[in-house]
Every structure is written in C-alpha cells, then in structure tokens.
Design an enzyme around this catalytic site. Structure first.
Site, mmCIF file in Angstrom:
data_model
loop_
_atom_site.group_PDB
_atom_site.id
_atom_site.type_symbol
_atom_site.label_atom_id
_atom_site.label_comp_id
_atom_site.label_asym_id
_atom_site.label_seq_id
_atom_site.Cartn_x
_atom_site.Cartn_y
_atom_site.Cartn_z
ATOM 1 N N ASP A 87 5.042 -3.675 -9.084
ATOM 2 C CA ASP A 87 4.293 -2.390 -9.535
ATOM 3 C C ASP A 87 4.409 -2.252 -10.887
ATOM 4 O O ASP A 87 5.660 -2.081 -11.587
ATOM 5 C CB ASP A 87 5.236 -1.331 -8.601
ATOM 6 C CG ASP A 87 4.612 0.065 -8.837
ATOM 7 O OD1 ASP A 87 3.264 0.072 -9.241
ATOM 8 O OD2 ASP A 87 5.305 1.051 -8.958
ATOM 9 N N ASP A 268 -2.294 0.132 -12.888
ATOM 10 C CA ASP A 268 -1.135 0.494 -12.067
ATOM 11 C C ASP A 268 -1.360 -0.404 -10.608
ATOM 12 O O ASP A 268 -2.206 0.011 -9.640
ATOM 13 C CB ASP A 268 -1.140 1.898 -11.596
ATOM 14 C CG ASP A 268 0.246 2.401 -10.716
ATOM 15 O OD1 ASP A 268 0.817 1.244 -10.142
ATOM 16 O OD2 ASP A 268 0.218 3.452 -10.085
#
Length: 377
Positions: A87, A268
C-alpha cells in the site's frame, strides 16, 4: 471490459495515531456484498524472479477482481505466511495477532508470537486509522521476508481489534509511504531494507494487470523495462509524506472537467477507485450522463463505446483513462469508478487508485522524491 460483482475500496491512505486526512467511500463490509466470491480466491506464491539484475527483486501479486492486489510475506522463525496489500497510501506493516478478538480476525491468518524464536515484544500500543477502518493492537519485532528480501528485527503491528476489515481478501497491510505518516519511532520495512543494503537503488515499482488474477508485480531496487512502453515521465513530489504530486487539470472532450486551477493527487495502491471532491465528481458524472444509483453512478453499458476518455494532465503530459477503464460492469448495469469524498483535504486533492495504475506502470523513487509514469504493456 471486465465484469465485477461489486466495488471495493482497499487499505488506502492512512495516517497513524492522528485524524484521517481523506475520507474514503465506504467500508469493506459494505462494499464486499458478494461474500461468496472470496471462497474461490487462491493464494499466490511469491518469488524473486528477475534474471536481468540480481539487485531487482520482483514479487508476484495476485489481482482480486481488479479491486485489490495482494502478495505473500512471511514473518518469524520458522516463517508464518500472510497475504498483504502493498500500500503506497500508508507506511505501517501489520497483521492480525493470534490474540485478536474481532470477527475479522477469525477469517484471516493470525501471527502466533509464541511460535517464533526470533520475536521481540515491546507491547507498545498502536492505533492505525484507515478510510475504511481502524486497527488497534501492539508493536512487535521479528524477521520479515518479501520473497528473498529479508528485513531483520523489523517492527510491525499486531492487531488485537480490527474494524472495517470483515470479509477483506487480505490478512494485513504493508505500507510503502514515507516514515512520517507511520507509527512514531518505527522504521518502515522499505527503509529498513534500504538501510540493510537489500538493494542499491531505493525505488520500487508496480505493474498491475487487468482482469487476470496472475501477472501483476511489485519490484524493489530497480525497474524492469519489459512492463512498460516508451520512456518514463518523472514527476516531482509536491510533499514527502504520501506519494503526492501536483496535477494541472482533468478534461473530457477537450473541456476542463475538474482541477481547473491545478490540484493535488495521491497515487494509492491501497485504493481501487478514483476519488475527488464530491461536487467535481458530480459535475463529471453529468458530462457522462450518468444517473445516481444509491451512492454510485450508473451509465448505459452501450454508452461505453461512445464516452470520451478522461484525461489527467500531470506536469504537462496527458494521461488518458479510456471509458473501458473508468466504467465497470457490475451485475446487469455499468458503474463509474469516480467517487466523491475528499473534501476534508486542502487544497483540492484526488486519489488515483488501481484503476489509474493499471493503465500506467508506476515507479516510486525515494532517493529523488519523484514518481515515474509510462503506459503499461
């Protein structure tokens, strides 16, 4: 166009022990309505594959319905295996503890610290806040492996309670943002590997494929040119907390649709969709002739053939997103992947999730504080 049963927001942008800067769409519990899809999900096998450069470690990721991309890591001695989201929107590594009491932990692998001879316990409490949920627990340290990459005495979180991760297809999260957004005093795993000489160049890159479960990768220490076309365009970061850049405008059919005076964007990998300020997203949906369907916007599936690309102009370069990418088929209708909910951030901020990164191979360069983008193969 791929067909999906639902839409999911993944781990996403976080800030540890502070308030959340950007509000995401909905929780995993709300979005993973089709729970039976999880039963057929196979675990991926992670290996260091690149033969071109021994300092480039290429790690396989598994694509879950174009919504989340997970890879395997191991923690402890002997190793205990977990599936985690890699992430870029957070900096912390955590997995469920065997002592976790939340229902979410009952359906995921848990770490048994008593079975690891190399575990170091601090019992420092942690609270990690995500858009779709929160994690509460304590800090530990152990040997963590990403394929052949080994981080010794790596600090990581062990959850005792989890909220918002029920039904998630991953066990935990491995954050790749800057240390300043992580747990105070903790060196994130990427920084630890860099300090320990695991790779010569402090870069990592993502290739996220479409529709197929296999074929996606995250690579550390370099770039494999086989995954993109042309040359990388380098974009300086506008701040060094998240992977944040300045964006010039967003246009459709030659007209500026949003970001008319410039805005900010976060790349992201923990978010599946594209998020922006609600009023601007609403305007974009009007241009698409999309109709509101609950909290989402739907279009006629036939319209996908005639809709224009949405073009993101970043550092003077156009990055088109075709309608086949920003419209997804869900059951018997077609939904937009654009969602509102970033009003709490200032200035105007957008989150470019996996739907954007499937189109563009992305390189994250810590030494030079920049992101490289090129069309994915």
């Amino acid at each position: 166009m791929c067909s999906y049963a639902d839409v999911m927001t993944g781990a996403g942008t976080t800030i540890s022990d502070q308030s959340l800067p950007l509000r995401k769409m909905k929780t995993l519990r709300e979005t993973l309505r089709e729970k039976n899809l999880l039963n057929n999900f196979l675990e991926e096998q992670a290996h260091r594959l690149s033969k071109r450069d021994s300092k480039i470690a290429t790690h396989l990721l598994r694509n879950y319905l174009d919504m989340a991309y997970m890879g395997n890591i191991t923690i402890g001695t002997p190793p205990q295996e977990f599936q985690v989201i890699f992430d870029t929107g957070s900096a912390d590594l955590w997995v469920p503890s065997i002592s976790c009491v939340s229902p979410a932990c009952y359906t995921h692998k848990t770490f048994n610290l008593h079975n690891s001879s190399s575990f170091g316990q601090t019992r420092q409490p942690i609270n990690i806040f995500y858009g779709p949920g929160t994690v509460q627990g304590f800090l530990g340290s152990d040997t963590v492996r990403i394929g052949n990459l080994v981080s010794l005495k790596q600090s990581f979180g062990l959850s005792l309670e989890e909220y918002g991760f029920d039904g998630a297809p991953f066990d935990g999260v491995l954050g790749l943002a800057y240390p300043s957004v992580g747990i105070k005093g903790v060196i994130p795993i990427f920084d630890n590997l860099w300090l320990q000489g695991a790779f010569s160049e402090p870069v990592f890159a993502f290739y996220l494929n479409k529709c197929k479960p296999e074929g996606s990768v995250v690579m550390f220490g370099g770039v494999d040119h086989r995954y993109y076309k042309g040359e990388l365009n380098w974009i300086p970061l506008s701040q060094t907390r998240y992977w944040q850049i300045s964006m010039n405008r967003i246009s459709m059919n030659g007209n500026v649709a949003a970001c008319s005076h410039g805005c900010q964007a976060l790349l992201d990998t923990g978010t599946s969709m594209i998020h922006g300020p609600t009023r601007l997203i609403t305007n974009m949906h009007k241009l698409m002739n999309a109709k509101q369907k609950g909290s989402e916007y739907a279009v006629s599936c036939d319209a996908v053939q005639t809709l224009p690309p949405v073009i993101f102009n970043i550092s003077g370069i156009d990055y088109p997103l075709p309608p086949q990418a920003y419209i997804i088929k869900a059951q018997n209708f077609c939904l937009s992947i654009f969602h509102g909910g970033t009003e709490t951030s200032s200035p105007e901020t957008w989150i470019l999730g996996n739907v954007f990164m499937r189109q563009y191979f992305s390189v994250f360069d810590r030494r030079n504080d920049r992101i490289g983008l090129a069309p994915a193969v």
